[in-house]
Design a protein around this motif. Sequence first.
Motif, PDB file in Angstrom:
ATOM      1  N   UNK A   6       6.471 -88.788 -15.891  1.00 42.25           N
ATOM      2  CA  UNK A   6       6.385 -89.095 -14.348  1.00 42.25           C
ATOM      3  C   UNK A   6       5.069 -89.673 -14.151  1.00 42.25           C
ATOM      4  N   UNK A   7       4.591 -88.805 -14.548  1.00 41.46           N
ATOM      5  CA  UNK A   7       2.364 -88.941 -13.991  1.00 41.46           C
ATOM      6  C   UNK A   7       1.977 -89.960 -14.885  1.00 41.46           C
ATOM      7  N   UNK A   8       2.516 -89.606 -15.937  1.00 39.06           N
ATOM      8  CA  UNK A   8       1.548 -90.654 -17.474  1.00 39.06           C
ATOM      9  C   UNK A   8       3.199 -92.544 -16.683  1.00 39.06           C
ATOM     10  N   UNK A  10     -10.317 -93.599  -9.314  1.00 40.63           N
ATOM     11  CA  UNK A  10     -10.763 -92.658  -8.195  1.00 40.63           C
ATOM     12  C   UNK A  10     -11.290 -92.099  -9.665  1.00 40.63           C
ATOM     13  N   UNK A  11     -12.840 -90.790  -8.870  1.00 38.78           N
ATOM     14  CA  UNK A  11     -13.976 -90.044  -9.816  1.00 38.78           C
ATOM     15  C   UNK A  11     -13.303 -89.146 -10.520  1.00 38.78           C
ATOM     16  N   UNK A  12     -11.963 -88.615 -10.421  1.00 33.74           N
ATOM     17  CA  UNK A  12     -11.971 -87.957 -10.532  1.00 33.74           C
ATOM     18  C   UNK A  12      -9.688 -87.608 -10.470  1.00 33.74           C
ATOM     19  N   UNK A  13      -9.467 -86.572 -10.828  1.00 36.95           N
ATOM     20  CA  UNK A  13      -7.529 -86.176 -10.782  1.00 36.95           C
ATOM     21  C   UNK A  13      -7.269 -84.833 -10.733  1.00 36.95           C
ATOM     22  N   UNK A  14      -6.994 -84.049 -10.157  1.00 38.02           N
ATOM     23  CA  UNK A  14      -6.616 -83.231 -10.190  1.00 38.02           C
ATOM     24  C   UNK A  14      -4.513 -82.884 -10.052  1.00 38.02           C
ATOM     25  N   UNK A  15      -4.169 -82.278 -10.844  1.00 36.11           N
ATOM     26  CA  UNK A  15      -2.694 -82.929 -10.684  1.00 36.11           C
ATOM     27  C   UNK A  15      -2.421 -81.073 -10.443  1.00 36.11           C
ATOM     28  N   UNK A  16      -1.381 -80.497  -9.367  1.00 40.96           N
ATOM     29  CA  UNK A  16      -1.309 -79.339  -9.384  1.00 40.96           C
ATOM     30  C   UNK A  16       0.424 -78.620 -10.012  1.00 40.96           C
ATOM     31  N   UNK A  17       0.262 -77.599 -10.783  1.00 35.22           N
ATOM     32  CA  UNK A  17       1.835 -77.429 -10.878  1.00 35.22           C
ATOM     33  C   UNK A  17       2.386 -76.155 -10.988  1.00 35.22           C
ATOM     34  N   UNK A  60      -3.224 -84.605  -6.846  1.00 33.76           N
ATOM     35  CA  UNK A  60      -1.297 -85.708  -6.798  1.00 33.76           C
ATOM     36  C   UNK A  60      -0.088 -84.025  -7.143  1.00 33.76           C
ATOM     37  N   UNK A  61       0.752 -84.035  -6.080  1.00 38.00           N
ATOM     38  CA  UNK A  61       1.883 -83.155  -6.623  1.00 38.00           C
ATOM     39  C   UNK A  61       2.639 -84.140  -7.653  1.00 38.00           C
ATOM     40  N   UNK A  62       3.159 -83.755  -8.815  1.00 38.21           N
ATOM     41  CA  UNK A  62       3.496 -84.831  -9.276  1.00 38.21           C
ATOM     42  C   UNK A  62       5.348 -85.220  -8.891  1.00 38.21           C
ATOM     43  N   UNK A  76      -7.118 -82.840 -14.606  1.00 36.42           N
ATOM     44  CA  UNK A  76      -6.768 -81.776 -14.860  1.00 36.42           C
ATOM     45  C   UNK A  76      -5.236 -82.100 -15.018  1.00 36.42           C
ATOM     46  N   UNK A  77      -5.146 -81.872 -15.823  1.00 35.86           N
ATOM     47  CA  UNK A  77      -3.473 -82.963 -15.876  1.00 35.86           C
ATOM     48  C   UNK A  77      -2.481 -81.802 -15.151  1.00 35.86           C
ATOM     49  N   UNK A  78      -2.851 -80.517 -15.287  1.00 37.13           N
ATOM     50  CA  UNK A  78      -1.957 -79.179 -14.620  1.00 37.13           C
ATOM     51  C   UNK A  78      -2.472 -77.746 -14.182  1.00 37.13           C
ATOM     52  N   UNK A  79      -2.615 -77.762 -13.142  1.00 33.66           N
ATOM     53  CA  UNK A  79      -2.747 -76.572 -12.269  1.00 33.66           C
ATOM     54  C   UNK A  79      -2.654 -75.818 -12.145  1.00 33.66           C
TER      55      UNK A  79
END
Length: 402
Positions: free
Chosen positions: A336-338, A312-319, A288-290, A354-357
């Motif tokens: 916004x993500x929440x 989904x099985x997993x979620x990674x948000x990249x910031x 995810x791009x927020x 992973x909320x903020x990679x």
Amino acid sequence: MLYFFLSYARGPDDLFVRRFYNDLCSEVRVHAGLDRDAEVGFLDNHNIEPGQNWPQALINAIAECATFLALYSPAYFLSQPCGKEWTMFDLRSRGAPHGDEQAVAGLIPVVWLPPRELPEVAKTVHYDLDVEEEAYRRRGLRQLLRLQRMHDAYIEFLSTIAERIVSAAAVPPPRGSTQLDFDRLESAFHPSAAPDAGQGRWTGQTIHFVIAAPSRPDAETIERDGGFYGRDPLDWAPFWPVQARPLREYAEKVASELGFDSRFTGLDRLGDRVKVAQQNNHIVVLLVDPWCADVALHRELLLEYDHHREHVSAMLVVMSAGDVQTQEHSARLAGLMHDTLGNNERRLDEVMLRRSVLTGPAFEADLAVVLAEARNRLVADGRVFRRPPPGQYAPRPILEGP
């Protein structure tokens, strides 16, 4: 002659590994009575991508090194390239005139970070280096390097390893071939599974990566810097301009190293991918791009999906830490993500969310842990599907282009 080859999984600890390598080279020279400029070790600095040729210098080093230091860690045993390095040295060792004992003598395990479980090939290798320091036994060499109060223990550890290397180098295994095709070598940590009688191999090896990101035209509508995007959401490159590679290339690399087959699609196919995964025992990872939640159409798709029962099985948000615009808006983007994916956030635990990679290496490391855990959970839950006997066919996943 090279006294040792240091095999390790590249990642966030690279600087510490480099320090260990340099210190060990110095210590080996002292124990071997060599000049301070003598070349005694080899440390590979390449990040080998799927489909790339292996550097010839690396192949030559494994073919001629007297000992092979394997830096044990969870990431090490997940790495296909590290498993292939082990395989190449093992092929040399089998030709040693003194049999299995000599083969083991040339392979020296060093515990960098204790792995939870060893692959079968590593369970037969003795790795007790007679180091008395309890911190090394419990936490690994990484801990000795990171803590100043462990400096004396670290110096003693270096001496122990150097003595072992110089001693083993007195009778090295035969020189190996420099003509091996590494692409065709099997990783020692990921052997081809032998089919169970009448059962066949399990099919939980496909990952559906769903990329939730704007396209460049979408970015223009929200006054977002368009340099991170292309004509298609799958072109999203969150670490631009330092790294202009699309995120999907990072994901494909990690998945390939772990033996997975990857599929990539955009947010518009998310629900479809989840259903296919449930039917075929696959894994779905949402990248995810927020900023996509700022685009009306994407926000609607995310909200619609989040209200459904499939997940989904997993979620990674990249910031990205290097993305000034994203960091300036980080609090608003997190909100916004929440607001758009709250149900999935509540369902996923800290391993699979992973909320903020922040960086490319962090993304690769996080994704490796996520995929390994997802695979383990498939097995633990008993949801391991088998290939049908000859003449019967299971549903195949729908493949779509970027």
